[in-house]
Design an enzyme around this catalytic site. Structure first.
Site, PDB file in Angstrom:
ATOM      1  N   CYS A 144      61.678  24.936  54.309  1.00  0.00           N
ATOM      2  CA  CYS A 144      60.513  25.932  54.384  1.00  0.00           C
ATOM      3  C   CYS A 144      60.028  26.243  52.720  1.00  0.00           C
ATOM      4  O   CYS A 144      60.768  26.978  52.303  1.00  0.00           O
ATOM      5  CB  CYS A 144      60.737  27.046  55.227  1.00  0.00           C
ATOM      6  SG  CYS A 144      59.278  28.140  55.530  1.00  0.00           S
ATOM      7  N   VAL A 145      58.975  25.703  52.371  1.00  0.00           N
ATOM      8  CA  VAL A 145      58.638  26.045  50.940  1.00  0.00           C
ATOM      9  C   VAL A 145      58.134  27.604  51.053  1.00  0.00           C
ATOM     10  O   VAL A 145      58.222  28.289  49.874  1.00  0.00           O
ATOM     11  CB  VAL A 145      57.238  25.036  50.856  1.00  0.00           C
ATOM     12  CG1 VAL A 145      56.762  25.600  49.512  1.00  0.00           C
ATOM     13  CG2 VAL A 145      57.528  23.635  50.800  1.00  0.00           C
TER      14      VAL A 145
END
Length: 343
Positions: free
Chosen positions: A191-192
């Protein structure tokens, strides 16, 4: 002209050097990027909620009449931000940590039984390069490899599966994350926005964060619509700002709802995003039919393991045997429904 172009860049470099001197923990560009995303997300929450209370005077008056209603909103607001930071700082469950935990447990069992270690086991030093300071882990490779290989049924192709980056034996449902540069147990995705991987250790926290974020966006959108519907005199530019915010909020809400439904489906079937998207590329899932979920134990058991049985994040799941897969691929009948086979 060249000197004029270079001077601002040199000035920015000097500012960055002084900034890093005061905050050495942010010398890593990845950490700076992650911190920037966190600050941006917190500012977005503050802007949406702050402008709403700044424009809507009627909302402030209503808060005096119904304080519990406004207090509930702020409680959800704070809980969402806390859940975000808790999830972003939590460990997804790394293979090297699981190896260390397995070795400590093995040593404790040996001391309790007072049996000498086998001469076949070789102590090897595994060097980790993902931290500035050099860190070593004493790994009993033979016992770990045996434990991992026992999770694969006999006859499975590529049973000696070693990560080419970490050089450790990968248990089933494990993948090497190139962003974190580590192997993650039950890898879902990187997850950025959180700046971390989603895996076995924090998938439950990630689901609750999406749920709280969706509820917060929905509640804020309802208040925006109530503000636009209110028959009160206000400046036109305020309506324009609220409409723009409402449009962006609606787009975010649609994305969050789809993400919440998607991960709810993964939880009920005990799957990960990586397993669902890359099923044909995972060697032990290629021969399994599409509608067969090899790690599913039924809806109720999957929910229990996901929500309540997370005391040990290094609970490795072995691959099911051929008999179990054949049983799970059998079509449902009326008797199976009455016996709650799906649960």
């Amino acid at each position: 002209m060249i000197m004029d172009v270079c001077r601002p860049r040199d000035f920015l470099d000097r500012i960055m050097e002084r900034y890093i001197r005061f905050f050495p923990c942010l010398s890593d560009p990845v950490r700076r990027s992650s911190l920037g995303l966190k600050v941006a997300l917190v500012m977005l929450h503050l802007v949406y909620a702050g402008l709403l209370f700044a424009f809507d005077r009627h909302l402030i008056e209503e808060a005096k009449i119904k304080p519990w209603y406004t207090a509930s909103y702020f409680l959800l607001f704070v809980a969402t931000l806390i859940q975000y930071f808790v999830t972003s700082c939590s460990s997804p469950g790394y293979v090297l940590d699981a190896m260390r935990a397995a070795n400590e447990k093995d040593i404790a069992v040996r001391k309790a039984s007072k049996q000498p270690a086998s001469s076949k086991n070789v102590n090897v030093v595994v060097t980790i390069d993902w931290k500035p300071a050099e860190k070593t882990v004493q790994a009993d490779v033979s016992s770990w490899a045996k434990m991992v290989m026992d999770m694969y049924p006999p006859g499975t192709s590529h049973r000696n599966f070693t990560c080419s980056y970490c050089h450790v034996e990968q248990p089933p449902r494990t993948k090497h994350c190139h962003d974190c540069d580590r192997c993650v147990l039950q890898f879902d995705h990187h997850c950025v926005w959180l700046g971390t991987c989603i895996g076995q250790g924090n998938h439950c926290r990630f689901w609750w964060y999406i749920f709280e974020e969706t509820a917060l966006c929905l509640w804020t959108g309802i208040w925006f619509i109530s503000y636009l519907k209110a028959d009160i005199a206000r400046a036109w530019w305020k309506d324009v700002i609220v409409i723009v915010l409402l449009i962006t909020l609606s787009i975010a809400l649609i994305f969050l709802l789809l993400l919440l439904l998607f991960h709810s489906y993964l939880v009920l079937t005990n799957q990960t995003t990586y397993e669902l998207v890359r099923r044909r590329r995972i060697f032990y899932l290629r021969s399994i039919p599409e509608r067969v979920y090899p790690f599913s134990k039924g809806v109720c058991r999957n929910l229990y393991d996901f929500c309540c049985n997370r005391s040990n994040i290094y609970n490795l799941e072995p691959l099911p045997s051929a008999q179990v897969l054949e049983e799970r691929s059998r079509p449902y009948t009326c008797s199976d429904i009455t016996r709650c086979r799906c649960c």
